[in-house]
Motif scaffolding. Structure first.
Motif, PDB file in Angstrom:
ATOM      1  N   ASN A  68      54.250  50.798   4.978  1.00 22.20           N
ATOM      2  CA  ASN A  68      54.747  50.965   6.791  1.00 22.20           C
ATOM      3  C   ASN A  68      54.058  52.536   6.540  1.00 22.20           C
ATOM      4  O   ASN A  68      53.530  52.678   7.285  1.00 22.20           O
ATOM      5  N   TYR A  69      54.915  52.968   5.428  1.00 24.22           N
ATOM      6  CA  TYR A  69      54.652  54.645   5.568  1.00 24.22           C
ATOM      7  C   TYR A  69      52.973  54.696   5.614  1.00 24.22           C
ATOM      8  O   TYR A  69      52.757  55.453   6.040  1.00 24.22           O
ATOM      9  N   TYR A  70      52.274  53.769   4.428  1.00 18.70           N
ATOM     10  CA  TYR A  70      51.167  54.082   4.963  1.00 18.70           C
ATOM     11  C   TYR A  70      49.888  54.033   5.671  1.00 18.70           C
ATOM     12  O   TYR A  70      49.520  55.366   6.048  1.00 18.70           O
ATOM     13  N   SER A  71      50.740  52.996   5.987  1.00 15.58           N
ATOM     14  CA  SER A  71      49.624  52.306   7.267  1.00 15.58           C
ATOM     15  C   SER A  71      49.955  53.148   7.997  1.00 15.58           C
ATOM     16  O   SER A  71      49.050  53.473   9.613  1.00 15.58           O
ATOM     17  N   SER A  72      51.265  53.379   8.912  1.00 15.30           N
ATOM     18  CA  SER A  72      52.012  54.245   9.602  1.00 15.30           C
ATOM     19  C   SER A  72      51.263  55.676  10.241  1.00 15.30           C
ATOM     20  O   SER A  72      50.609  56.227  11.251  1.00 15.30           O
ATOM     21  N   MET A  73      51.022  56.214   8.758  1.00 19.76           N
ATOM     22  CA  MET A  73      50.610  57.463   8.677  1.00 19.76           C
ATOM     23  C   MET A  73      48.768  57.475   8.949  1.00 19.76           C
ATOM     24  O   MET A  73      48.468  58.776   9.638  1.00 19.76           O
ATOM     25  N   ALA A  74      48.189  56.324   8.636  1.00 20.11           N
ATOM     26  CA  ALA A  74      46.860  56.304   8.849  1.00 20.11           C
ATOM     27  C   ALA A  74      46.530  55.832  10.324  1.00 20.11           C
ATOM     28  O   ALA A  74      45.060  56.676  10.553  1.00 20.11           O
ATOM     29  N   ALA A  75      47.927  55.186  10.722  1.00 22.08           N
ATOM     30  CA  ALA A  75      47.532  55.425  12.207  1.00 22.08           C
ATOM     31  C   ALA A  75      47.151  56.117  13.312  1.00 22.08           C
ATOM     32  O   ALA A  75      46.540  56.988  14.471  1.00 22.08           O
ATOM     33  N   ILE A  76      48.612  57.882  12.445  1.00 27.48           N
ATOM     34  CA  ILE A  76      49.011  59.002  13.646  1.00 27.48           C
ATOM     35  C   ILE A  76      47.874  59.589  13.548  1.00 27.48           C
ATOM     36  O   ILE A  76      47.422  60.370  14.214  1.00 27.48           O
ATOM     37  N   ALA A  77      47.415  59.427  12.173  1.00 29.33           N
ATOM     38  CA  ALA A  77      46.215  60.191  11.814  1.00 29.33           C
ATOM     39  C   ALA A  77      44.499  59.512  13.138  1.00 29.33           C
ATOM     40  O   ALA A  77      43.878  60.596  13.383  1.00 29.33           O
ATOM     41  N   ASN A  78      45.036  58.641  13.711  1.00 30.64           N
ATOM     42  CA  ASN A  78      43.393  58.122  13.875  1.00 30.64           C
ATOM     43  C   ASN A  78      44.081  58.272  15.423  1.00 30.64           C
ATOM     44  O   ASN A  78      43.689  57.518  16.635  1.00 30.64           O
ATOM     45  N   ASN A  79      45.477  58.802  15.471  1.00 33.74           N
ATOM     46  CA  ASN A  79      45.965  59.332  17.491  1.00 33.74           C
ATOM     47  C   ASN A  79      45.938  57.758  17.854  1.00 33.74           C
ATOM     48  O   ASN A  79      45.959  57.807  19.044  1.00 33.74           O
ATOM     49  N   ASP A  80      47.108  56.730  17.503  1.00 32.45           N
ATOM     50  CA  ASP A  80      47.449  55.835  17.556  1.00 32.45           C
ATOM     51  C   ASP A  80      48.458  55.769  18.685  1.00 32.45           C
ATOM     52  O   ASP A  80      48.770  56.823  18.742  1.00 32.45           O
ATOM     53  N   THR A  81      48.701  54.906  19.378  1.00 28.80           N
ATOM     54  CA  THR A  81      49.940  54.725  20.595  1.00 28.80           C
ATOM     55  C   THR A  81      50.960  55.344  20.330  1.00 28.80           C
ATOM     56  O   THR A  81      52.000  54.865  19.461  1.00 28.80           O
ATOM     57  N   SER A  82      52.003  56.056  21.220  1.00 27.68           N
ATOM     58  CA  SER A  82      52.952  56.676  20.796  1.00 27.68           C
ATOM     59  C   SER A  82      53.896  55.692  21.705  1.00 27.68           C
ATOM     60  O   SER A  82      53.626  54.543  22.589  1.00 27.68           O
ATOM     61  N   VAL A  83      55.425  55.753  20.955  1.00 23.24           N
ATOM     62  CA  VAL A  83      56.685  54.758  21.388  1.00 23.24           C
ATOM     63  C   VAL A  83      56.223  55.645  22.838  1.00 23.24           C
ATOM     64  O   VAL A  83      56.633  54.319  23.502  1.00 23.24           O
ATOM     65  N   GLU A  84      56.140  55.713  23.590  1.00 24.70           N
ATOM     66  CA  GLU A  84      56.137  56.199  25.346  1.00 24.70           C
ATOM     67  C   GLU A  84      55.171  55.172  25.630  1.00 24.70           C
ATOM     68  O   GLU A  84      55.626  54.551  26.403  1.00 24.70           O
ATOM     69  N   GLU A  85      54.005  55.341  24.927  1.00 22.73           N
ATOM     70  CA  GLU A  85      53.149  54.917  25.843  1.00 22.73           C
ATOM     71  C   GLU A  85      53.269  53.472  25.382  1.00 22.73           C
ATOM     72  O   GLU A  85      52.641  52.402  26.394  1.00 22.73           O
ATOM     73  N   ALA A  86      53.846  53.199  24.526  1.00 30.40           N
ATOM     74  CA  ALA A  86      53.804  51.277  23.465  1.00 30.40           C
ATOM     75  C   ALA A  86      54.756  51.109  24.707  1.00 30.40           C
ATOM     76  O   ALA A  86      54.349  49.757  25.510  1.00 30.40           O
ATOM     77  N   GLU A  87      55.220  52.041  25.077  1.00 29.89           N
ATOM     78  CA  GLU A  87      56.591  50.849  25.449  1.00 29.89           C
ATOM     79  C   GLU A  87      56.268  50.557  27.450  1.00 29.89           C
ATOM     80  O   GLU A  87      56.181  49.809  28.192  1.00 29.89           O
ATOM     81  N   GLN A  88      55.383  51.581  28.102  1.00 27.87           N
ATOM     82  CA  GLN A  88      54.805  51.463  29.457  1.00 27.87           C
ATOM     83  C   GLN A  88      53.852  50.353  29.941  1.00 27.87           C
ATOM     84  O   GLN A  88      54.337  49.750  30.415  1.00 27.87           O
ATOM     85  N   ARG A  89      53.683  50.385  28.417  1.00 28.20           N
ATOM     86  CA  ARG A  89      52.307  49.094  28.800  1.00 28.20           C
ATOM     87  C   ARG A  89      53.354  47.832  28.582  1.00 28.20           C
ATOM     88  O   ARG A  89      52.036  47.399  29.414  1.00 28.20           O
ATOM     89  N   GLN A  92      54.715  47.468  32.053  1.00 30.30           N
ATOM     90  CA  GLN A  92      53.278  47.236  33.442  1.00 30.30           C
ATOM     91  C   GLN A  92      53.234  45.803  33.525  1.00 30.30           C
ATOM     92  O   GLN A  92      52.515  44.862  34.337  1.00 30.30           O
ATOM     93  N   SER A  93      52.989  45.223  31.827  1.00 30.19           N
ATOM     94  CA  SER A  93      53.151  43.608  31.778  1.00 30.19           C
ATOM     95  C   SER A  93      53.559  42.920  32.417  1.00 30.19           C
ATOM     96  O   SER A  93      53.207  42.350  33.223  1.00 30.19           O
ATOM     97  N   ILE A  94      54.881  43.325  32.380  1.00 32.27           N
ATOM     98  CA  ILE A  94      55.961  42.746  32.995  1.00 32.27           C
ATOM     99  C   ILE A  94      56.578  42.253  34.685  1.00 32.27           C
ATOM    100  O   ILE A  94      56.017  42.126  35.474  1.00 32.27           O
ATOM    101  N   LEU A  95      55.913  43.884  34.849  1.00 31.19           N
ATOM    102  CA  LEU A  95      56.261  44.776  36.393  1.00 31.19           C
ATOM    103  C   LEU A  95      54.624  42.978  37.355  1.00 31.19           C
ATOM    104  O   LEU A  95      55.094  42.869  38.075  1.00 31.19           O
ATOM    105  N   LYS A  96      53.606  42.685  36.263  1.00 28.85           N
ATOM    106  CA  LYS A  96      52.420  42.128  36.784  1.00 28.85           C
ATOM    107  C   LYS A  96      52.792  40.606  36.770  1.00 28.85           C
ATOM    108  O   LYS A  96      52.760  39.771  37.833  1.00 28.85           O
ATOM    109  N   GLN A  97      54.489  40.803  36.404  1.00 30.33           N
ATOM    110  CA  GLN A  97      55.129  38.720  36.690  1.00 30.33           C
ATOM    111  C   GLN A  97      55.944  39.539  37.633  1.00 30.33           C
ATOM    112  O   GLN A  97      57.311  39.161  37.247  1.00 30.33           O
ATOM    113  N   ASP A  98      55.696  40.096  39.154  1.00 30.79           N
ATOM    114  CA  ASP A  98      56.284  40.053  39.931  1.00 30.79           C
ATOM    115  C   ASP A  98      56.941  39.670  40.500  1.00 30.79           C
ATOM    116  O   ASP A  98      58.010  39.516  41.725  1.00 30.79           O
ATOM    117  N   GLU A  99      57.154  38.097  40.572  1.00 29.62           N
ATOM    118  CA  GLU A  99      57.681  36.560  40.976  1.00 29.62           C
ATOM    119  C   GLU A  99      58.461  36.024  40.191  1.00 29.62           C
ATOM    120  O   GLU A  99      58.857  35.038  40.285  1.00 29.62           O
TER     121      GLU A  99
END
Length: 418
Positions: A68-89, A92-99
């Motif tokens: 996990n450490y090495y795969s995570s470091m590689a993802a971070i080096a590639n500017n992978d999604t932050s925690v906040e961005e992932a949560e918002q994504r 937003q998917s849940i909000l589309k299920q508005d009913e």
């Protein structure tokens, strides 16, 4: 005096019988001592093997963390999604299920927070299943979301049964009151809830009854990993799904009156001991070792009832937030510390294997000696005419305890030490 001697002669056991009984007793005592030694070595081996299993489990966990450490470091080096961005994504998917109940709750918490925070109903609602855990691998997030299904992913989680009752009320005819509970709240923001929805009540979920991993900040459950007959882990085994969910600090704390958190209640009820493998082929090879279902990163799903999910994968549109940063957050400052731990565990494993081999050799020696002594004992007590000669108590019959006749080389007490 002669009469007294005669009486003593009648009372005393015959010499041959006494020697026979003495030798038998000595041989039985030695067999008993050898049996105790066998039990001692078997207990040692069981203890050492339990220690070996614990060390191998630690090695497997460390291997996963390093990966996990090495795969995570590689993802971070590639500017992978932050925690906040992932949560918002995910939100937003849940909000589309508005009913849906999940969509309404998310809208109330995000867009009407000031109003919603004052409502007694909302105070008991923790959130939606999809928002309460995170995963550091997109493929794993997709397959676990598909495994749970849309109803469970959009399930509303309440702390107590009071919260469940507050979500929905009924009129005198038993029909749902659309003006109260979650239905009434939906109407205030222009959303009309129809159909069924899933609600989880933490205090009504039977929690995991086992132990937790020692010194693990995520309070992962201590589960017995599958093992091949050789004692090794099946190839491709990555861990248990319930332990691969990352929880925020707030959700790690005690949430129920009984002091239980989300992992041992909600997520254990959803996943139980669902196993995770790298590939479909490795999962299928491990089927004899799977009891509560399994998934693979390339999309294979084996249900606990033994059924497979085949065909093309369909995206639910809802999945757990994915962020590679989770692989680093709970690791030591440097990867060197992890690798040193692995070296130390491997050294412990080698020492334990040596100790087990030594105990097994000693056990085999004692068992062989026990078998030989038992054969000698049985041969001695079943000698042709031995019991008959012993019962005759004739002093002219040669004693089986004379030098060379005692199979164990024992000597009567009055001759010992000479």
């Amino acid at each position: 005096m002669a009469v007294q001697s005669a009486e003593r002669g009648v009372e005393a056991p015959p010499l041959t019988l006494s020697i026979f009984e003495f030798n038998s007793k000595v041989m039985q005592d030695e067999l008993q001592k050898l049996a105790l030694k066998v039990n001692h070595h078997e207990e040692n081996i069981r203890f050492l093997k339990s220690e070996l299993n614990a060390v191998e489990d630690s090695c497997a966990d460390l291997g996963i963390k390093i990966g996990n450490y090495y795969s995570s470091m590689a993802a971070i080096a590639n500017n992978d999604t932050s925690v906040e961005e992932a949560e918002q994504r995910t939100i937003q998917s849940i909000l589309k299920q508005d009913e849906t109940a999940a969509g309404i709750i998310c809208q109330l918490k995000i867009r009407h927070y000031q109003h919603a925070s004052k409502l007694p109903l909302m105070k008991d609602v923790l959130g939606v299943v999809a928002t309460l855990g995170k995963i550091n691998n997109d493929n794993l997030s997709r397959v676990l979301s598909e495994y749970l299904g849309l109803d469970n992913m959009l399930g509303v989680v309440c702390k107590t049964y009071d919260g469940v009752e507050g979500l929905e009320t009924y009129d005198k005819e038993g029909m749902v009151d659309k003006t109260s509970g979650i239905h009434g709240l939906g109407r205030t923001i222009g959303k009309f809830l129809d159909g069924r929805f899933t609600v989880f009540c933490l205090e009504n979920i039977r929690p995991f009854s086992g132990d937790f991993m020692i010194d693990d900040p995520q309070r992962k459950l201590l589960l017995h990993k599958p093992r091949l007959p050789s004692g090794e882990f099946p190839p491709g085994f990555l861990g248990f799904a319930v332990n691969m969910i990352h929880l925020d600090q707030a959700n790690l704390s005690c949430l129920t009156a009984g002091g239980h958190g989300l992992r041992e209640t909600l997520f254990y009820s959803l996943f139980s001991q669902l196993q995770v493998y790298k590939t479909r082929a490795e999962l299928r090879n491990a089927i004899p070792l799977i009891n509560d279902g399994a998934v693979s990163l390339d999309g294979s799903i084996l249900r606990p009832n033994g059924s497979f999910c085949l065909g093309n994968r369909a995206s639910l549109g809802i999945q757990f937030p994915v962020t590679a940063n989770l692989g680093v957050s709970n690791l030591p400052v440097t990867i060197t510390e992890l690798e040193e731990q692995v070296k130390h565990k491997n050294w412990e494993k080698e020492r334990l294997l040596e100790d087990i081999k030594r105990q097994e050799d000693l056990l085999n020696q004692v068992k062989d000696l026990f078998s030989k002594k038992k054969e000698q004992f049985m041969a001695y007590i079943t000698q042709p005419g031995m019991l008959q000669r012993a019962s005759q108590a004739s002093p002219t019959i040669p004693s089986p305890a004379t030098p060379g006749s005692n199979p164990f080389g024992s000597r009567p007490p009055h001759l010992r030490g000479r």
